[in-house]
Enzyme design. Structure first.
Site, short mmCIF file in Angstrom:
data_model
loop_
_atom_site.label_atom_id
_atom_site.label_comp_id
_atom_site.label_asym_id
_atom_site.label_seq_id
_atom_site.Cartn_x
_atom_site.Cartn_y
_atom_site.Cartn_z
N ASP A 1 0.83 -1.21 0.00
CA ASP A 1 0.00 0.00 0.00
C ASP A 1 0.86 1.27 0.00
OD1 ASP A 1 -2.31 1.42 0.03
OD2 ASP A 1 -2.80 1.04 2.12
N HIS B 1 2.75 3.23 -8.92
CA HIS B 1 2.59 1.79 -9.17
C HIS B 1 3.82 1.23 -9.90
CE1 HIS B 1 -1.31 2.02 -7.52
NE2 HIS B 1 -1.86 2.69 -8.51
N LEU C 1 10.01 -21.40 -4.88
CA LEU C 1 9.12 -20.42 -4.23
C LEU C 1 7.74 -20.40 -4.89
CD1 LEU C 1 8.73 -17.79 -2.40
CD2 LEU C 1 9.51 -16.51 -4.41
C1 FPP Z 1 -1.87 0.17 -3.35
O1 FPP Z 1 -1.43 1.49 -3.34
C2 FPP Z 1 -1.33 -0.55 -4.49
C3 FPP Z 1 -2.04 -1.15 -5.48
C4 FPP Z 1 -3.51 -1.14 -5.52
C5 FPP Z 1 -1.36 -1.84 -6.58
C6 FPP Z 1 -0.18 -2.63 -6.21
C7 FPP Z 1 0.35 -3.38 -7.35
C8 FPP Z 1 1.66 -3.59 -7.53
C9 FPP Z 1 2.67 -3.07 -6.61
C10 FPP Z 1 2.12 -4.42 -8.70
C11 FPP Z 1 1.47 -5.76 -8.80
C12 FPP Z 1 2.13 -6.60 -9.74
C13 FPP Z 1 1.56 -7.51 -10.57
C14 FPP Z 1 2.40 -8.31 -11.45
C15 FPP Z 1 0.11 -7.70 -10.62
P1 FPP Z 1 -2.52 2.62 -3.45
O2 FPP Z 1 -2.72 2.95 -4.89
O3 FPP Z 1 -3.74 2.22 -2.73
O4 FPP Z 1 -1.80 3.79 -2.72
P2 FPP Z 1 -2.50 4.92 -1.84
O5 FPP Z 1 -3.15 4.22 -0.69
O6 FPP Z 1 -1.35 5.76 -1.42
O7 FPP Z 1 -3.47 5.62 -2.72
#
Ligand code: FPP
Length: 259
Positions: free
Chosen positions: A39, A56, A150
């Site tokens: 997050d 992201h 893994l």
């Molecule tokens: C949360 O931060 C993050 C996400 C919803 C996306 C996380 C995804 C990745 C790190 C990559 C995943 C990889 C694959 C291959 C599927 P947020 O956007 O909620 O951040 P905020 O709370 O600060 O708004």
């Protein structure tokens, strides 16, 4: 001159500290299954005046690093909460970007995962994702299904209440069609009907960005998990943070309800 020597000494000490931390965590039992709620990508980007998608992209880089390190350490299962069933409510542009991440990761990351003998699995309803994303998710699973290293789970379009409801409905079906006896239903039965079938429950759940909640993630499975909440935003979460989280896990005393 003196400043630069001080900096050099400081850097050397920090590197030494990191090395010692790694040596220390290798001496104690590691968590078998680590699950991470990655997050803070959006806030990390906003703070830098960047679009949320840049957060992201930076987050994806950390995902790759943590996968490598989990594999290097010999952790058995690593799970990322990448996209929840509620994340569809985000702006279309952001959803489209997030859905492209697995496609990009397939192109640039599959080879290394195969070389590392990593088995990739998806938790969640793939069929609701765009066609190309779905194809990428299926390809990940197909290309790695015989791997024995893994186990890497991506929870995409995942929601734990939905997972539990589906399990309950399938159990009811199997009771009605005579495959199982109602009196024999126990926790193991439930485990077999969940998406995490065959996997150990998470020993350690990490959530970054300072939010202290579990947000519909593995609700059944984390009954006895150690929960670790850190203020660090996911794109800032380094290998050292990962090692610190494991060291914190190793300091906790797990009693599973006993004394
Ligand atoms: C949360 O931060 C993050 C996400 C919803 C996306 C996380 C995804 C990745 C790190 C990559 C995943 C990889 C694959 C291959 C599927 P947020 O956007 O909620 O951040 P905020 O709370 O600060 O708004």
């Amino acid at each position: 001159m003196i400043e630069s020597i001080k900096r050099l000494v400081g850097n050397k000490k920090r590197e030494q500290g990191k090395k010692e931390l790694l040596e220390q965590i290798k001496k104690a039992p590691l968590p078998e299954h680590v699950a991470i709620i990655t997050d803070g990508n959006g806030r990390w980007a906003k703070k830098r005046g960047l679009p949320r998608t840049a957060g992201h992209a930076a987050g994806m880089k950390r995902v790759r690093e943590v996968i490598r390190e989990a594999d290097n350490l010999g952790i058995k299962v690593l799970t990322f909460y990448s996209f929840s069933t509620e994340n569809w409510k985000r702006p279309q542009e952001e959803v489209e970007y997030l859905m492209k991440l697995p496609i990009e990761f397939l192109k640039t990351g599959l080879k290394e995962l195969v070389e590392r003998n990593v088995k990739v699995q998806m938790l969640g309803e793939k069929s609701k994702t765009p066609t190309q994303t779905q194809q990428a998710l299926i390809k990940f699973e197909e290309e790695t299904k015989h791997n024995t290293g893994l186990i890497l789970n991506f929870a995409i379009n995942y929601g734990s209440r939905d997972e539990i409801l589906r399990a309950v409905k399938n159990i009811i079906d199997d009771v009605q069609n005579g495959h199982i006896d109602k009196e024999e239903i126990d926790e193991q039965t439930m485990n077999r009907y969940l998406l995490t079938k065959g996997l150990p429950d998470p020993d350690l759940v990490i959530r970054t960005s300072g939010e202290i909640r579990v947000s519909n993630f593995l609700l059944w499975q984390l009954a006895y998990s150690e929960l670790l909440f850190t203020d660090t935003m996911w794109p800032d979460f380094t290998i050292e943070h990962f090692h610190q989280a494991i060291a914190e896990f190793q300091r906790r005393s797990r009693r599973f309800g006993a004394v």
